[in-house]
Enzyme design. Structure first.
Site, PDB file in Angstrom:
ATOM      1  N   LYS A 286     -14.200  19.443  27.458  1.00 39.14           N
ATOM      2  CA  LYS A 286     -14.103  20.691  28.190  1.00 39.14           C
ATOM      3  C   LYS A 286     -12.676  20.996  28.615  1.00 39.14           C
ATOM      4  O   LYS A 286     -12.343  22.134  28.923  1.00 39.14           O
ATOM      5  CB  LYS A 286     -14.978  20.609  29.462  1.00 39.14           C
ATOM      6  CG  LYS A 286     -16.438  20.392  29.206  1.00 39.14           C
ATOM      7  CD  LYS A 286     -17.142  20.179  30.570  1.00 39.14           C
ATOM      8  CE  LYS A 286     -18.564  19.734  30.345  1.00 39.14           C
ATOM      9  NZ  LYS A 286     -19.163  19.260  31.606  1.00 39.14           N
ATOM     10  N   GLY A 287     -11.857  19.965  28.691  1.00 39.12           N
ATOM     11  CA  GLY A 287     -10.562  20.081  29.357  1.00 39.12           C
ATOM     12  C   GLY A 287      -9.642  21.181  28.864  1.00 39.12           C
ATOM     13  O   GLY A 287      -8.800  21.670  29.602  1.00 39.12           O
TER      14      GLY A 287
ATOM     15  N   ARG B 196     -11.249  21.533  37.844  1.00 42.52           N
ATOM     16  CA  ARG B 196     -10.797  22.215  36.629  1.00 42.52           C
ATOM     17  C   ARG B 196     -10.250  23.607  36.932  1.00 42.52           C
ATOM     18  O   ARG B 196      -9.451  24.139  36.182  1.00 42.52           O
ATOM     19  CB  ARG B 196     -11.965  22.374  35.630  1.00 42.52           C
ATOM     20  CG  ARG B 196     -12.506  21.060  35.086  1.00 42.52           C
ATOM     21  CD  ARG B 196     -13.460  21.359  33.926  1.00 42.52           C
ATOM     22  NE  ARG B 196     -14.301  20.218  33.577  1.00 42.52           N
ATOM     23  CZ  ARG B 196     -13.954  19.232  32.747  1.00 42.52           C
ATOM     24  NH1 ARG B 196     -12.771  19.226  32.189  1.00 42.52           N
ATOM     25  NH2 ARG B 196     -14.797  18.264  32.469  1.00 42.52           N
TER      26      ARG B 196
ATOM     27  N   ASP C  98      -3.346  11.133  25.919  1.00 42.28           N
ATOM     28  CA  ASP C  98      -3.211   9.967  26.800  1.00 42.28           C
ATOM     29  C   ASP C  98      -3.159   8.701  25.935  1.00 42.28           C
ATOM     30  O   ASP C  98      -2.116   8.395  25.370  1.00 42.28           O
ATOM     31  CB  ASP C  98      -4.396   9.994  27.782  1.00 42.28           C
ATOM     32  CG  ASP C  98      -4.311   8.965  28.883  1.00 42.28           C
ATOM     33  OD1 ASP C  98      -3.198   8.626  29.298  1.00 42.28           O
ATOM     34  OD2 ASP C  98      -5.370   8.508  29.350  1.00 42.28           O
TER      35      ASP C  98
ATOM     36  N   LYS D 268       1.133  12.041  27.984  1.00 45.97           N
ATOM     37  CA  LYS D 268       1.446  10.841  28.772  1.00 45.97           C
ATOM     38  C   LYS D 268       1.825   9.738  27.793  1.00 45.97           C
ATOM     39  O   LYS D 268       1.011   8.861  27.495  1.00 45.97           O
ATOM     40  CB  LYS D 268       0.176  10.373  29.507  1.00 45.97           C
ATOM     41  CG  LYS D 268       0.018  10.803  30.936  1.00 45.97           C
ATOM     42  CD  LYS D 268      -1.198  10.051  31.519  1.00 45.97           C
ATOM     43  CE  LYS D 268      -1.884  10.837  32.577  1.00 45.97           C
ATOM     44  NZ  LYS D 268      -3.162  10.217  33.001  1.00 45.97           N
TER      45      LYS D 268
ATOM     46  N   VAL E 218      -4.073  13.251  36.510  1.00 50.38           N
ATOM     47  CA  VAL E 218      -3.808  14.633  36.929  1.00 50.38           C
ATOM     48  C   VAL E 218      -5.055  15.504  36.776  1.00 50.38           C
ATOM     49  O   VAL E 218      -5.932  15.223  35.954  1.00 50.38           O
ATOM     50  CB  VAL E 218      -2.638  15.242  36.116  1.00 50.38           C
ATOM     51  CG1 VAL E 218      -1.347  14.498  36.405  1.00 50.38           C
ATOM     52  CG2 VAL E 218      -2.939  15.243  34.620  1.00 50.38           C
TER      53      VAL E 218
ATOM     54  N   ASP F  74     -10.133  17.590  34.735  1.00 56.58           N
ATOM     55  CA  ASP F  74     -11.062  17.257  35.817  1.00 56.58           C
ATOM     56  C   ASP F  74     -10.918  15.840  36.316  1.00 56.58           C
ATOM     57  O   ASP F  74     -10.371  14.967  35.643  1.00 56.58           O
ATOM     58  CB  ASP F  74     -12.497  17.396  35.302  1.00 56.58           C
ATOM     59  CG  ASP F  74     -12.874  16.268  34.337  1.00 56.58           C
ATOM     60  OD1 ASP F  74     -12.188  16.135  33.303  1.00 56.58           O
ATOM     61  OD2 ASP F  74     -13.817  15.507  34.618  1.00 56.58           O
TER      62      ASP F  74
HETATM   63  P1  IMP Z   1      -7.186   9.922  25.200  1.00 56.24           P
HETATM   64  O1  IMP Z   1      -8.302   9.812  24.212  1.00 56.24           O
HETATM   65  O2  IMP Z   1      -7.008   8.657  26.010  1.00 56.24           O
HETATM   66  O3  IMP Z   1      -5.871  10.405  24.616  1.00 56.24           O
HETATM   67  O4  IMP Z   1      -7.636  10.932  26.323  1.00 56.24           O
HETATM   68  C1  IMP Z   1      -7.864  12.209  26.076  1.00 56.24           C
HETATM   69  C2  IMP Z   1      -8.821  12.792  27.084  1.00 56.24           C
HETATM   70  O5  IMP Z   1      -8.945  12.034  28.287  1.00 56.24           O
HETATM   71  C3  IMP Z   1      -8.287  14.126  27.512  1.00 56.24           C
HETATM   72  O6  IMP Z   1      -8.739  15.136  26.659  1.00 56.24           O
HETATM   73  C4  IMP Z   1      -8.783  14.255  28.926  1.00 56.24           C
HETATM   74  O7  IMP Z   1     -10.037  14.913  28.933  1.00 56.24           O
HETATM   75  C5  IMP Z   1      -8.931  12.861  29.433  1.00 56.24           C
HETATM   76  N1  IMP Z   1      -7.786  12.491  30.304  1.00 56.24           N
HETATM   77  C6  IMP Z   1      -6.779  11.643  30.030  1.00 56.24           C
HETATM   78  N2  IMP Z   1      -5.898  11.553  31.051  1.00 56.24           N
HETATM   79  C7  IMP Z   1      -6.364  12.388  32.001  1.00 56.24           C
HETATM   80  C8  IMP Z   1      -5.872  12.757  33.319  1.00 56.24           C
HETATM   81  O8  IMP Z   1      -4.825  12.333  33.822  1.00 56.24           O
HETATM   82  N3  IMP Z   1      -6.646  13.674  33.977  1.00 56.24           N
HETATM   83  C9  IMP Z   1      -7.787  14.204  33.492  1.00 56.24           C
HETATM   84  N4  IMP Z   1      -8.268  13.881  32.275  1.00 56.24           N
HETATM   85  C10 IMP Z   1      -7.564  12.984  31.536  1.00 56.24           C
HETATM   86 MG    MG Z   2     -11.714  15.230  30.736  1.00 59.27          MG
END
Ligand code: IMP
Ligand code: MG
Length: 184
Positions: free
Chosen positions: A46-47, A168, A106, A134, A156, A162
Site C-alpha cells: 500500500k505504501g 499513511r 530498504d 535506506k 519512517v 505506515d
Molecule cells: P524491503 O523489502 O526491505 O526493501 O522493504 C520494502 C518495504 O518495507 C517498503 O515497501 C515498505 O512498505 C516497508 N518499509 C521499509 N522500511 C520502512 C520504514 O522505515 N517505514 C515504513 N515502511 C517501511
Molecule cells: Mg509498509
C-alpha cells in the site's frame, strides 16, 4: 496546533514542500525518458499510493497505471525477508516498459522479488522509482533508477508509509516517538 497524529511524531525528515519539489523533478525526468513509449506505472501497495498519485500527475506523458499489493513486514519494523503477493496484477504486462513505484527501498527483498516476477511475466524494461532509499540496510543487490531522498536507518512514516497501518495520511515524512512503538 498539533493534531492526534502529529503528537506521535518525534521529528520531520522531509517536509511537504520538499516532497512536492522532488516529486516534480522525478516526474519531469520520467517524462523525458518515456516521451514516446506509454509506460506502465506499477505501484507497490500500500505504501506507494500517495507517491504514485503525485508522480503520475507530475509526468505529462501518455501512461497506464497498475498496482500490485505485497507484504513482507508482518506489522513489525524489521523485514521478515519473505514477500507475499496479496493482490496480483490485473493486466498483461508483456512487452511493457514498467516504472515500478515504491515508497521505500530498504533491505531490497521486495524489489528484488518484484523485478524477477515482472521480467518472468514478459516486461520489456523495468525502471525503479523509489521515494526513499535506506542504502545502509540493503541485503539484496538492487538499486533504484530514480530516488527521491536517501534516509538514515530510522523507521519512517507518512506520505503513504505506515507503522501498523497508521500514519499513511501524514503529508510529510517523519520519525515516530519511541514510546509509540510500545503502545501499539
Ligand atoms: P524491503 O523489502 O526491505 O526493501 O522493504 C520494502 C518495504 O518495507 C517498503 O515497501 C515498505 O512498505 C516497508 N518499509 C521499509 N522500511 C520502512 C520504514 O522505515 N517505514 C515504513 N515502511 C517501511
Ligand atoms: Mg509498509
Amino acid at each position: 496546533m498539533r493534531n492526534e497524529l502529529e503528537k506521535d511524531i518525534l521529528k520531520i525528515l522531509v517536509t511537504e514542500e520538499e516532497l512536492k519539489a522532488r516529486v516534480t523533478e522525478l516526474g519531469t525526468a520520467l517524462a523525458e525518458k518515456f516521451q514516446d513509449q506509454t509506460p506502465l506505472f506499477l505501484g507497490v501497495l500500500k505504501g506507494s499510493f500517495v507517491f504514485m498519485a503525485d508522480l503520475v500527475r507530475a509526468c505529462p506523458v501518455k501512461s497506464d497505471v497498475e498496482f500490485i499489493a505485497v507484504s513482507s513486514y508482518q506489522n513489525a519494523t524489521v523485514s521478515s525477508g519473505r514477500v507475499k503477493i496479496n493482490h496480483d496484477l490485473q493486466q498483461d504486462i508483456t512487452g511493457r516498459n514498467l516504472v515500478i513505484v515504491e515508497d521505500i527501498l530498504d533491505s531490497g527483498n521486495t524489489l528484488a522479488f518484484l523485478k524477477d516476477y515482472f521480467m518472468a511475466k514478459g516486461a520489456a524494461s523495468i525502471t525503479i522509482a523509489t521515494l526513499l532509499d535506506k542504502p545502509s540496510r540493503r541485503e539484496k543487490a538492487v538499486s533504484a533508477d530514480l530516488v527521491g531522498f536517501e534516509v538514515p536507518d530510522e523507521f519512517v512514516v507518512g506520505y503513504g508509509l505506515d507503522y501498523c497501518q497508521r500514519y499513511r495520511n501524514l503529508p510529510y515524512i517523519g520519525v515516530l516517538k519511541p514510546e509509540v512503538y510500545s503502545h501499539t
